[in-house]
Structure formats: structure tokens, C-alpha cells
Design a protein around this motif. Structure first.
Motif, PDB file in Angstrom:
ATOM      1  N   PRO A  35      21.597  80.572  51.464  1.00  9.34           N
ATOM      2  CA  PRO A  35      22.901  80.624  51.051  1.00  9.34           C
ATOM      3  C   PRO A  35      23.227  79.738  49.903  1.00  9.34           C
ATOM      4  O   PRO A  35      23.978  80.003  49.043  1.00  9.34           O
ATOM      5  CB  PRO A  35      23.726  80.121  52.402  1.00  9.34           C
ATOM      6  CG  PRO A  35      22.619  80.163  53.415  1.00  9.34           C
ATOM      7  CD  PRO A  35      21.362  80.331  52.802  1.00  9.34           C
ATOM      8  N   GLU A  36      22.624  78.524  49.781  1.00  6.29           N
ATOM      9  CA  GLU A  36      22.783  77.572  48.709  1.00  6.29           C
ATOM     10  C   GLU A  36      22.398  78.040  47.467  1.00  6.29           C
ATOM     11  O   GLU A  36      23.150  78.043  46.387  1.00  6.29           O
ATOM     12  CB  GLU A  36      22.105  76.160  48.822  1.00  6.29           C
ATOM     13  CG  GLU A  36      22.613  75.629  50.013  1.00  6.29           C
ATOM     14  CD  GLU A  36      22.081  75.903  51.384  1.00  6.29           C
ATOM     15  OE1 GLU A  36      20.880  76.695  51.543  1.00  6.29           O
ATOM     16  OE2 GLU A  36      22.365  75.732  52.584  1.00  6.29           O
ATOM     17  N   GLY A  37      21.207  78.850  47.217  1.00  6.54           N
ATOM     18  CA  GLY A  37      20.914  79.457  46.111  1.00  6.54           C
ATOM     19  C   GLY A  37      21.647  80.597  45.638  1.00  6.54           C
ATOM     20  O   GLY A  37      21.953  80.623  44.502  1.00  6.54           O
ATOM     21  N   MET A  38      22.181  81.292  46.454  1.00  9.03           N
ATOM     22  CA  MET A  38      23.048  82.401  46.238  1.00  9.03           C
ATOM     23  C   MET A  38      24.222  81.994  45.756  1.00  9.03           C
ATOM     24  O   MET A  38      24.922  82.412  44.745  1.00  9.03           O
ATOM     25  CB  MET A  38      23.352  83.418  47.335  1.00  9.03           C
ATOM     26  CG  MET A  38      24.283  84.358  47.261  1.00  9.03           C
ATOM     27  SD  MET A  38      23.594  85.609  45.827  1.00  9.03           S
ATOM     28  CE  MET A  38      22.677  86.772  47.125  1.00  9.03           C
ATOM     29  N   ALA A  39      24.960  80.844  46.083  1.00 11.22           N
ATOM     30  CA  ALA A  39      26.397  80.400  45.967  1.00 11.22           C
ATOM     31  C   ALA A  39      25.835  79.735  44.348  1.00 11.22           C
ATOM     32  O   ALA A  39      26.734  79.856  43.511  1.00 11.22           O
ATOM     33  CB  ALA A  39      26.694  79.280  46.817  1.00 11.22           C
ATOM     34  N   GLY A  40      24.858  79.195  44.100  1.00 17.44           N
ATOM     35  CA  GLY A  40      24.787  78.448  42.872  1.00 17.44           C
ATOM     36  C   GLY A  40      24.346  79.538  41.955  1.00 17.44           C
ATOM     37  O   GLY A  40      24.774  79.365  40.604  1.00 17.44           O
ATOM     38  N   LEU A  41      23.901  80.599  42.183  1.00 16.65           N
ATOM     39  CA  LEU A  41      23.459  81.906  41.351  1.00 16.65           C
ATOM     40  C   LEU A  41      24.795  82.448  40.943  1.00 16.65           C
ATOM     41  O   LEU A  41      24.977  82.798  39.642  1.00 16.65           O
ATOM     42  CB  LEU A  41      22.544  82.937  41.914  1.00 16.65           C
ATOM     43  CG  LEU A  41      22.538  84.323  41.251  1.00 16.65           C
ATOM     44  CD1 LEU A  41      21.390  83.843  40.065  1.00 16.65           C
ATOM     45  CD2 LEU A  41      21.705  85.239  41.902  1.00 16.65           C
ATOM     46  N   CYS A  42      25.740  82.525  41.705  1.00 21.68           N
ATOM     47  CA  CYS A  42      26.990  83.286  41.590  1.00 21.68           C
ATOM     48  C   CYS A  42      28.207  82.217  40.796  1.00 21.68           C
ATOM     49  O   CYS A  42      28.962  82.726  40.395  1.00 21.68           O
ATOM     50  CB  CYS A  42      27.733  83.863  42.806  1.00 21.68           C
ATOM     51  SG  CYS A  42      26.814  84.963  43.734  1.00 21.68           S
ATOM     52  N   ALA A  43      27.953  80.973  41.147  1.00 20.14           N
ATOM     53  CA  ALA A  43      28.878  80.024  40.386  1.00 20.14           C
ATOM     54  C   ALA A  43      28.844  80.053  39.026  1.00 20.14           C
ATOM     55  O   ALA A  43      29.939  79.698  38.276  1.00 20.14           O
ATOM     56  CB  ALA A  43      28.788  78.654  41.229  1.00 20.14           C
ATOM     57  N   GLY A  44      27.692  80.097  38.347  1.00 19.62           N
ATOM     58  CA  GLY A  44      27.349  79.952  37.081  1.00 19.62           C
ATOM     59  C   GLY A  44      27.897  81.162  36.131  1.00 19.62           C
ATOM     60  O   GLY A  44      28.370  80.766  35.015  1.00 19.62           O
ATOM     61  N   GLY A  45      28.051  82.405  36.371  1.00 21.86           N
ATOM     62  CA  GLY A  45      28.575  83.317  35.832  1.00 21.86           C
ATOM     63  C   GLY A  45      27.753  84.597  35.881  1.00 21.86           C
ATOM     64  O   GLY A  45      27.988  85.351  36.779  1.00 21.86           O
TER      65      GLY A  45
END
Length: 87
Positions: A35-45
Motif C-alpha cells: 500500500p505504501e509503495g502504491m500511494a507513493g507511486l500515485c502521489a508523484g504524478g
């Protein structure tokens, strides 16, 4: 094992990368970013991303919520989510 080596921090770094702004397709299958990696992937753009292969990444409900909340899901024309950790 088929698992690759990009973890949550690596996925977040990809999402933040300014050099990947024109990326249209990304395969992260077999990378258990959670979940943390998916959130980070999506947060950047990744504003031009249209295809995300996310099989066996185990993003779970929190990661998929982040995908939807980011607006990235509405831009995707193709999304692979085999074994998404939803049970």
C-alpha cells in the motif's frame, strides 16, 4: 521466486521522478510494493501514464484507494491487478 527488487521506496521514487513525465506504460508486476509503495507511486504524478501492470504487487485496499484518489486511475486505459491483496 519471481519477485523483483523494487520495494515501496523504489515505487515512490518512480512516482516522484521528473524524468518520467512522458511515460505512458509501466510494468511493476512481481514487485511487492504494498500500500505504501502504491500511494507513493500515485502521489508523484506520472501525468501521461495510460497503462499500469500491477500484478502481484499486493497494494491492498489502501493502495487502490490511493490510486483512485490520485486521479491516476481515471487516466489509465489498461490496469492489471492480478493478486492485488484484496482477498
Amino acid at each position: 521466486s519471481h519477485e523483483a527488487g523494487i520495494g515501496p521506496a523504489g515505487a515512490s521514487a518512480l512516482g516522484r521522478s521528473r524524468r518520467l513525465g512522458s511515460l505512458s506504460a509501466l510494468s511493476l508486476s512481481w514487485n511487492r510494493i504494498g500500500p505504501e509503495g502504491m500511494a507513493g507511486l500515485c502521489a508523484g504524478g506520472l501525468p501521461r501514464l495510460e497503462c499500469l501492470e500491477a500484478d502481484w504487487m499486493n497494494p491492498g485496499a489502501r493502495g487502490l484507494d490511493a490510486l483512485v484518489a490520485s486521479g491516476m486511475a481515471s487516466r489509465l486505459r489498461l490496469l492489471h491487478l492480478h493478486d492485488s491483496g484484496l482477498g
